[in-house]
Design an enzyme around this catalytic site. Sequence first.
Site, mmCIF file in Angstrom:
data_model
loop_
_atom_site.group_PDB
_atom_site.id
_atom_site.type_symbol
_atom_site.label_atom_id
_atom_site.label_comp_id
_atom_site.label_asym_id
_atom_site.label_seq_id
_atom_site.Cartn_x
_atom_site.Cartn_y
_atom_site.Cartn_z
ATOM 1 N N ARG A 168 73.190 69.020 102.815
ATOM 2 C CA ARG A 168 73.985 69.611 103.896
ATOM 3 C C ARG A 168 74.765 70.856 103.460
ATOM 4 O O ARG A 168 76.003 70.890 103.496
ATOM 5 C CB ARG A 168 74.925 68.571 104.516
ATOM 6 C CG ARG A 168 74.209 67.318 104.948
ATOM 7 C CD ARG A 168 75.058 66.428 105.792
ATOM 8 N NE ARG A 168 75.003 66.795 107.195
ATOM 9 C CZ ARG A 168 75.619 66.131 108.159
ATOM 10 N NH1 ARG A 168 76.349 65.083 107.876
ATOM 11 N NH2 ARG A 168 75.528 66.499 109.411
ATOM 12 N N PRO A 169 74.054 71.891 103.039
ATOM 13 C CA PRO A 169 74.745 73.113 102.623
ATOM 14 C C PRO A 169 75.385 73.819 103.821
ATOM 15 O O PRO A 169 75.064 73.522 104.970
ATOM 16 C CB PRO A 169 73.623 73.975 102.032
ATOM 17 C CG PRO A 169 72.370 73.476 102.662
ATOM 18 C CD PRO A 169 72.593 72.019 102.987
ATOM 19 N N ILE A 170 76.286 74.773 103.536
ATOM 20 C CA ILE A 170 76.896 75.551 104.635
ATOM 21 C C ILE A 170 76.699 77.051 104.405
ATOM 22 O O ILE A 170 77.429 77.877 104.938
ATOM 23 C CB ILE A 170 78.399 75.223 104.816
ATOM 24 C CG1 ILE A 170 79.164 75.385 103.502
ATOM 25 C CG2 ILE A 170 78.604 73.844 105.386
ATOM 26 C CD1 ILE A 170 80.679 75.406 103.716
ATOM 27 N N ASP A 171 75.679 77.377 103.579
ATOM 28 C CA ASP A 171 75.440 78.789 103.261
ATOM 29 C C ASP A 171 75.195 79.646 104.507
ATOM 30 O O ASP A 171 75.645 80.793 104.582
ATOM 31 C CB ASP A 171 74.258 78.910 102.284
ATOM 32 C CG ASP A 171 73.003 78.216 102.802
ATOM 33 O OD1 ASP A 171 73.118 77.085 103.323
ATOM 34 O OD2 ASP A 171 71.915 78.808 102.706
ATOM 35 N N LEU A 172 74.527 79.083 105.524
ATOM 36 C CA LEU A 172 74.221 79.886 106.718
ATOM 37 C C LEU A 172 75.483 80.175 107.530
ATOM 38 O O LEU A 172 75.608 81.235 108.139
ATOM 39 C CB LEU A 172 73.179 79.178 107.589
ATOM 40 C CG LEU A 172 71.836 78.881 106.901
ATOM 41 C CD1 LEU A 172 70.913 78.113 107.831
ATOM 42 C CD2 LEU A 172 71.164 80.184 106.455
ATOM 43 N N ARG B 59 82.504 66.293 108.458
ATOM 44 C CA ARG B 59 81.586 67.427 108.339
ATOM 45 C C ARG B 59 81.941 68.542 109.338
ATOM 46 O O ARG B 59 81.893 69.725 109.032
ATOM 47 C CB ARG B 59 80.164 66.910 108.602
ATOM 48 C CG ARG B 59 79.129 67.935 108.861
ATOM 49 C CD ARG B 59 78.546 68.490 107.590
ATOM 50 N NE ARG B 59 77.624 69.582 107.871
ATOM 51 C CZ ARG B 59 77.142 70.387 106.963
ATOM 52 N NH1 ARG B 59 77.473 70.220 105.702
ATOM 53 N NH2 ARG B 59 76.323 71.348 107.272
ATOM 54 N N ARG C 89 82.434 56.366 113.957
ATOM 55 C CA ARG C 89 82.539 57.832 113.949
ATOM 56 C C ARG C 89 81.906 58.416 115.200
ATOM 57 O O ARG C 89 82.308 59.481 115.653
ATOM 58 C CB ARG C 89 81.763 58.429 112.760
ATOM 59 C CG ARG C 89 82.299 58.090 111.414
ATOM 60 C CD ARG C 89 81.467 58.799 110.385
ATOM 61 N NE ARG C 89 81.970 60.155 110.313
ATOM 62 C CZ ARG C 89 82.335 60.749 109.197
ATOM 63 N NH1 ARG C 89 82.209 60.140 108.047
ATOM 64 N NH2 ARG C 89 82.811 61.963 109.212
ATOM 65 N N ASP D 259 68.768 62.471 114.557
ATOM 66 C CA ASP D 259 69.828 61.497 114.832
ATOM 67 C C ASP D 259 69.298 60.228 115.507
ATOM 68 O O ASP D 259 70.056 59.277 115.700
ATOM 69 C CB ASP D 259 70.925 62.125 115.703
ATOM 70 C CG ASP D 259 71.779 63.106 114.896
ATOM 71 O OD1 ASP D 259 71.627 63.159 113.667
ATOM 72 O OD2 ASP D 259 72.582 63.831 115.514
ATOM 73 N N LYS E 139 79.165 63.382 121.375
ATOM 74 C CA LYS E 139 79.926 63.678 120.158
ATOM 75 C C LYS E 139 79.644 65.115 119.698
ATOM 76 O O LYS E 139 80.572 65.878 119.418
ATOM 77 C CB LYS E 139 79.527 62.696 119.054
ATOM 78 C CG LYS E 139 80.029 63.078 117.672
ATOM 79 C CD LYS E 139 79.623 62.083 116.617
ATOM 80 C CE LYS E 139 78.360 62.408 115.879
ATOM 81 N NZ LYS E 139 78.420 63.541 114.948
ATOM 82 N N ASN E 140 78.370 65.464 119.618
ATOM 83 C CA ASN E 140 78.024 66.765 119.043
ATOM 84 C C ASN E 140 78.325 67.930 119.977
ATOM 85 O O ASN E 140 78.244 69.084 119.575
ATOM 86 C CB ASN E 140 76.547 66.792 118.630
ATOM 87 C CG ASN E 140 76.314 65.948 117.385
ATOM 88 O OD1 ASN E 140 77.267 65.436 116.783
ATOM 89 N ND2 ASN E 140 75.059 65.780 117.011
ATOM 90 N N CYS F 88 78.892 62.244 106.750
ATOM 91 C CA CYS F 88 77.888 61.250 106.367
ATOM 92 C C CYS F 88 77.011 61.801 105.246
ATOM 93 O O CYS F 88 76.592 62.959 105.281
ATOM 94 C CB CYS F 88 77.008 60.889 107.562
ATOM 95 S SG CYS F 88 77.756 59.675 108.648
#
Length: 418
Positions: A121-125, A92, A397, A305, A22-23, A116
């Site tokens: 789960r920030p996305i600043d990077l 996500r 998922r 995971d 998946k990933n 999930c």
Amino acid sequence: MEKYVIEGGRPLCGAVHVQSAKNAVLPLLAAAVLTEEKVVIRRCPRIGDVLGMAQILGELGCRTAWEGDSLVIDGADAANHEIPAALARELRSSVFMLGPVAARFGRARIAYPGGCDIGLRPIDLHLEGLRRLGVSVAEEGGYITCSCGRVRGAEVVLDCPSVGATENIMLAAATGEGTTLIRNAAREPEIADLQNFLNRMGGKVKGAGGSVIAVEGVKKLHGAEYTPMPDRIEAGTFLIAAAMCGGELEVVGADADNLSSLLHKLRQISCKIHAFDDKIYIAGGKRRLSPKLVETSPYPGFPTDLQAQMTALACVCGGSTVVVENLFETRFKHVPELIRMGADITVRGRSAFIRGVPRLHGADVCAGDLRGGAALTLAAVSAEGESTVTDLRFIDRGYCGLEEKLAAAGARIRRIRV
Ligand code: UD1
């Protein structure tokens, strides 16, 4: 809504085949936006997250079609740069689209991604990385808007080795001008898979798997056919299932090198493991020792995971275990459900303290997230008596036919509509 009805307590025997990761697949689908030519993802798993990404590709104007188990993406007519909020909030990995959509169209607009609920789960990077590449990023009213000319290569140093941010920056830089260096890059094997795919498309990427990745921008990427790497998390889920249920299982199409931290733990608790070619054979010991300490960390450490599944296993090991979750803040939603099944667990902050019991018993439990749902399924398959696991949309998922594979190995599990 659907649920599993499980009659637990039978050993697992036989062979299970692992799906593509998946990933690995999700960023490859984002990479497909970078070309006007056809991309074919072979052995593409029909899981919820992949279907969601295919829907997003459709919204961008790409044509997508299944040909057997291959997903074919034709981006010739793609023209839209906006990802609908409903899809972004559901998924996500929609954030992976920011880099490639901005690189192809010079602009991108997306609602803050969902997925999930396992922590902040920030996305600043991701955003900081894109800014370093000359993309102007505005955040307003729950939306992110990007605009740029041709992406400019630059040095990007990540504060922490984020998998998603590393991939987003690789995707944005692949068709940029000049070279991008990503330092403190995540080292997960799925990142090397993305590198291989981009290179198959005519890209010039090297270093993935290590902590410095160099992306030399090329003018154009072309179409490609690709078979993604096997899903190490699905493989690990089956290995843990065998350790919990006993019996002998052969996990086929797995790469043992990617699972060394789990295999080490399973050997520690007295499971017999042999890895050869693309198979991992496990005999789950009758009396398992406790793994004592399981601490999640970025690859090659123990994967977050597999934390929930390992927590479920520790519940039925002899002795005590401490599970420390270092990546996500609220990734213990499966714990109250495991307690309903007779587990003895205390959670303090990011640590779960588990005292092993001889057996779990059947109960009605509810999946709260993807891997937590898998953990509850394993607990139910190993438990004494009947269980139900509801809210399968989380499990769907990331797993394609989890119940079919477990049933083929001897578990009594069926999916019913409620
Ligand atoms: C990916 C995986 C997910 C896995 C996770 C960690 C995919 C599609 N998902 O998620 O299954 O659980 O890696 O192995 O590949 N962080 C920030 N700022 C950012 C991004 C991340 O602070 O901009 C932090 C996160 O809060 C977390 C850590 O970095 O603590 C790792 O997250 P990251 O590696 O980015 O995970 P994902 O890419 O979301």
